[in-house]
Enzyme design. Structure first.
Site, PDB file in Angstrom:
ATOM      1  N   ASP A  78       0.838  -1.202   0.000  1.00 17.38           N
ATOM      2  CA  ASP A  78       0.000   0.000   0.000  1.00 17.38           C
ATOM      3  C   ASP A  78       0.879   1.261   0.000  1.00 17.38           C
ATOM      4  O   ASP A  78       2.049   1.219   0.388  1.00 17.38           O
ATOM      5  CB  ASP A  78      -0.909  -0.013   1.234  1.00 17.38           C
ATOM      6  N   GLU A 130       2.805   4.959  -4.216  1.00 12.17           N
ATOM      7  CA  GLU A 130       2.973   5.994  -5.262  1.00 12.17           C
ATOM      8  C   GLU A 130       4.420   6.528  -5.329  1.00 12.17           C
ATOM      9  O   GLU A 130       4.860   6.804  -6.451  1.00 12.17           O
ATOM     10  CB  GLU A 130       1.992   7.156  -5.027  1.00 12.17           C
ATOM     11  N   ASP A 145      -8.602   4.580  -3.226  1.00 11.92           N
ATOM     12  CA  ASP A 145      -9.606   4.830  -2.174  1.00 11.92           C
ATOM     13  C   ASP A 145     -10.870   5.474  -2.742  1.00 11.92           C
ATOM     14  O   ASP A 145     -11.187   6.631  -2.483  1.00 11.92           O
ATOM     15  CB  ASP A 145      -9.004   5.729  -1.093  1.00 11.92           C
TER      16      ASP A 145
END
Length: 792
Positions: free
Chosen positions: A403, A406, A471
């Site tokens: 997670d 980026e 999300d």
């Protein structure tokens, strides 16, 4: 004569490109060394090489720079192929049997063709400005553009200047110009793609200035791009995924149902949740542990990488108990090590963190605390991070969730071993997946990894990445953008792009939304409900009606495992996405922008319900096929838009006439999967004279099972002529696969009258459903022929 003729074709075809050129660039010379053609100009040189007759690569090296051959995306080795170079007057042609390039000397311009059809041309080509280095191209006035990674913009992305900087967009709905996973890749409705093979951040300008131009803008790095052509959409995507790598087969269990939320707080809660699935006979294959596995609080503990002892007192036992129940354990990991975590001192001591320009560990604040970031570009950082994965894989952890890759917060002046944050930002997630994938290849060579991540780069599919769409808001708006995101990413190589089913962000308890999202989930790549814990994401914790409807969807998902696993195999072999836009086969103009109806494999037409409280919706039925309602068997002719009635227990799903659909009875988990007996549905359509279907099978866990000969492939063929239907079933067994006998229940739909006879078989005709059922025993690999004679 042939050369002159070819030149005339170039001249005529090239005329549409002649609207703009770079008048400052002057041609000097052309030469060919092995496969590479070098074109020298006054301000630099072009290196042009063919990978194949359908892929060529062009690099511009400005004066004073040296060529950088290092690509983070390309894995294809060029074929033994050379351009034929022809120079006539003001023009040079580089030709292959497919792609050809015309270079005009004055005014200077490079144009690309495929089988003499114009694709794209450089306008100004390479231009350096104060802010960016740019590659500038001409577009035709009417082409539709796709790509740029994951965005919520509508299918046609022309008109946008898209930032290339992976960044999370929390709670997005119907419009998001920048999300977790960007790609420097453009597809055109004119059946070509351009891939800008460079990692640093920048922009992809898809004609935002409305002057029929395309620009790639970057802060630094390679001025390299590949032009990819194909004879069809499937061929084009096969070429692109040959260039950047095919997705390995995912483990079969990854096509099952996941139990996931943000998050399970204890070992006891995990076991109780899975026991509830089993008690209610709701199929489930995996449970995902969010960040509470390593800390009681949401903040302050990231980077611990150790089970929190109070909450998870015996993780090895928990993982073993879940495995005994047929359920895999997946753990979340993040690339951040907080200064308050138990691993901080070790990370500093082992020198595995991103640095300041002065060479000290770079620390900064973000949502979860004060942090450093693992430098996965440094061999020591990579090795240290892999040691965490190996430790827990040895515990029995079956998959990984990466997670915030980026990376979520990544200051521009932070330094990695191979460049600044901005130079490697967009390839961080890509290299993180590669780290895990290559670790498994070395240490667990008999296990297919499961790598769930939300950020990557061109070619991340090659390292087994299974991306999700971030999300998303728990709202109808959130659901509405999901088919577009998955369809676009499937075209760009990421065939397993999917969403948090039910939506993630916000405590919105909407049973209709949840039901519709999970119904859509059956016909998209990964079935993983996930959300913030205030409203349960797991169907077993919803009210009775919603729970029952969700269970029905999950059981349908499991019954389609043979079909879906065959889609995974097609993706692995040819790069074909599991979800396919209608324009893959229907050139009707509206098909290029339709993201509300799509194909699931070749055989299913799916139209998700993405609006609340509606009783009917429009569905477009592609031309050249008839379509059968999956639930009522009603036949609908292709080439029309129809208003269809909606039902709360299902979304509109249709099967192509002539299709074979393999199904099993629902099972509690994929560990129970076998093909000893299965149903083979054939959708008879008298307008389809011949058709073919496949069913691929292997052990579901061995990497490269097909290449190792550890597989079986069943092929189904139909032929209809002179009032007789013949169905053939053939088995191909890999050299290292054990044949097992099968009982196939062949169910033939759309048989309006009882057949006269079925040679050598007894049959059952259901007048109400208009089906014929025949039991076919396959006791060896010999071909089975079922001949059905109809009354005149």
């Amino acid at each position: 004569m042939k050369v002159i003729k070819l030149f005339l074709i170039f001249l005529i075809a090239g005329s549409s490109f002649l609207n703009a050129q770079n008048a400052d660039r002057k041609f000097i010379s052309v030469s060919q060394k092995n496969a590479v053609v070098e074109v020298k100009t006054n301000d630099g040189s072009y290196q042009i090489k063919p990978y194949s007759a359908k892929i060529v690569e062009t690099s511009f090296i400005p004066n004073g720079e040296v060529y950088n051959a290092n690509s983070h995306a390309v894995v294809l080795k060029p074929e033994n192929l050379k351009f034929k170079v022809t120079e006539i007057g003001n023009s040079i042609q580089l030709t292959t049997s497919g792609i050809s390039i015309q270079i005009k000397k004055n005014p200077f311009q490079i144009s690309y063709f495929y089988k003499n059809k114009p694709l794209i041309s450089e306008r100004k080509g390479y231009v350096k400005t104060e802010e960016f280095e740019t590659l500038d191209f001409n577009l035709t006035a009417d082409e539709i553009l796709f790509g740029g990674g994951a965005r919520a913009l509508g299918m046609n992305r022309r008109g946008y200047r898209l930032q290339l900087y992976n960044r999370a967009h929390y709670g997005y709905e119907t419009h998001s110009e920048l999300m977790n996973f960007t790609m420097p890749l453009v597809y055109s409705s004119n059946l070509y793609a351009v891939h800008f093979d460079n990692a640093p951040i920048g922009y992809l300008d898809l004609d935002s200035k409305k002057d029929n131009s395309l620009q790639y803008e970057t802060i630094s790095g390679r001025k390299t791009y590949q032009v990819v052509a194909g004879d069809s959409w499937k061929d084009l995507i096969n070429q692109y995924t040959s260039l950047t790598g095919k997705q390995p087969m995912i483990p079969r269990w990854a096509l099952g149902n996941f139990s996931s939320r943000f998050g399970y707080h204890s070992q006891d809660e995990v076991i109780r949740t899975i026991d509830k699935f089993i008690e209610e006979k709701t199929p489930v294959d995996a449970v995902i542990l969010d960040l509470f596995w390593f800390g009681k609080e949401m903040k302050g503990t990231m980077g611990n990488f150790e089970f929190e002892k109070d909450s998870f007192p015996n993780p090895k036992k928990m993982i073993a108990d879940l495995k005994y129940k047929g359920v895999k354990t997946i753990l979340i990991t993040e690339p951040f090590i907080l200064t308050t975590s138990s691993k901080w001192n070790e990370a500093v001591e082992k020198d595995i963190l991103g640095k300041t320009k002065e060479g000290k560990p770079y620390t900064y604040d973000f949502y979860f605390g004060n942090t450093g970031i693992i430098d996965i570009f440094k061999p020591e950082g990579k090795a240290w991070f892999w040691s965490i994965y190996k430790k827990y894989a040895d515990y029995g952890v079956a998959g990984w969730w990466g997670d915030l890759g980026e990376p979520e917060v990544h200051p521009s002046d932070l330094q990695h071993a191979t460049g600044s944050a901005d130079e490697v930002h967009n390839i961080y997630g890509h290299n993180w997946a590669k780290l895990i994938f290559e670790g498994y290849q070395k240490e667990f060579p008999n296990q297919r990894p499961f790598i769930l991540m939300r950020a990557g780069y061109s070619g991340s599919q090659h390292y087994g990445m299974i991306p999700w769409s971030g999300d998303v808001n728990r709202s109808w708006g959130g659901l509405q953008s999901q088919p577009e995101i998955a369809l676009q990413m499937g075209m760009q190589g990421m065939g397993y792009m999917h969403s948090d089913l039910g939506g993630f962000a916000g405590a919105n308890l909407d049973n209709e939304l949840y039901t519709r999202w999970l119904q859509y989930g059956v016909f998209q790549p990964i079935y993983r409900p996930h959300a913030q814990e205030e409203v349960p994401s797991e169907p077993v914790f919803r009210e009775p009606k919603t729970k029952a409807l969700a269970k029905k969807s999950i059981e349908l998902r499991y019954s389609l495992l043979p079909y879906n696993y065959t889609l995974a195999f097609e993706n692995n072999q040819r790069g074909t996405p599991l979800m396919r836009p209608l324009f893959f086969e229907d050139s009707e103009a509206s098909s290029y922008t339709n993201d509300k109806t799509y194909l699931w494999g070749d055989s299913f037409l799916v139209s998700p319900v993405v609006n609340s409280g509606i009783s009917a919706q429009e569905v477009y039925f592609p031309t050249n096929s008839n379509w059968f309602d999956f639930y009522t068997y009603e036949r609908v002719a292709g080439g029309q838009t129809k208003m269809v009635q909606l039902h709360e227990e299902s979304i509109p799903v249709y099967v192509r006439g002539g299709a074979f659909i393999s199904r099993i009875q629902p099972i509690q988990n994929t560990g129970l999967y076998n093909l000893k007996s299965f149903d083979l549905h054939f959708y008879f359509d008298e307008s389809v004279k011949e058709s073919e279907g496949h069913l691929y099978n292997d052990d579901g866990e061995t990497p490269n099972a097909f290449e190792k000969g550890m597989y079986e492939m069943l092929t189904f063929e139909s032929e209809y002529k002179q009032n007789r239907l013949t169905i053939e079933i053939e088995s191909e067994i890999g050299k290292n696969f054990q044949f097992s006998s099968k009982e196939i229940k062949l169910i033939i739909h759309n048989i309006l009258k009882k057949p006269k006879k079925v040679k050598g078989y007894t049959f059952d005709w259901n007048e109400h459903n208009k089906t014929v059922t025949i039991i076919v025993l396959v006791k060896d690999t010999s071909e089975k022929k079922i001949k059905i004679k109809f009354h005149h």
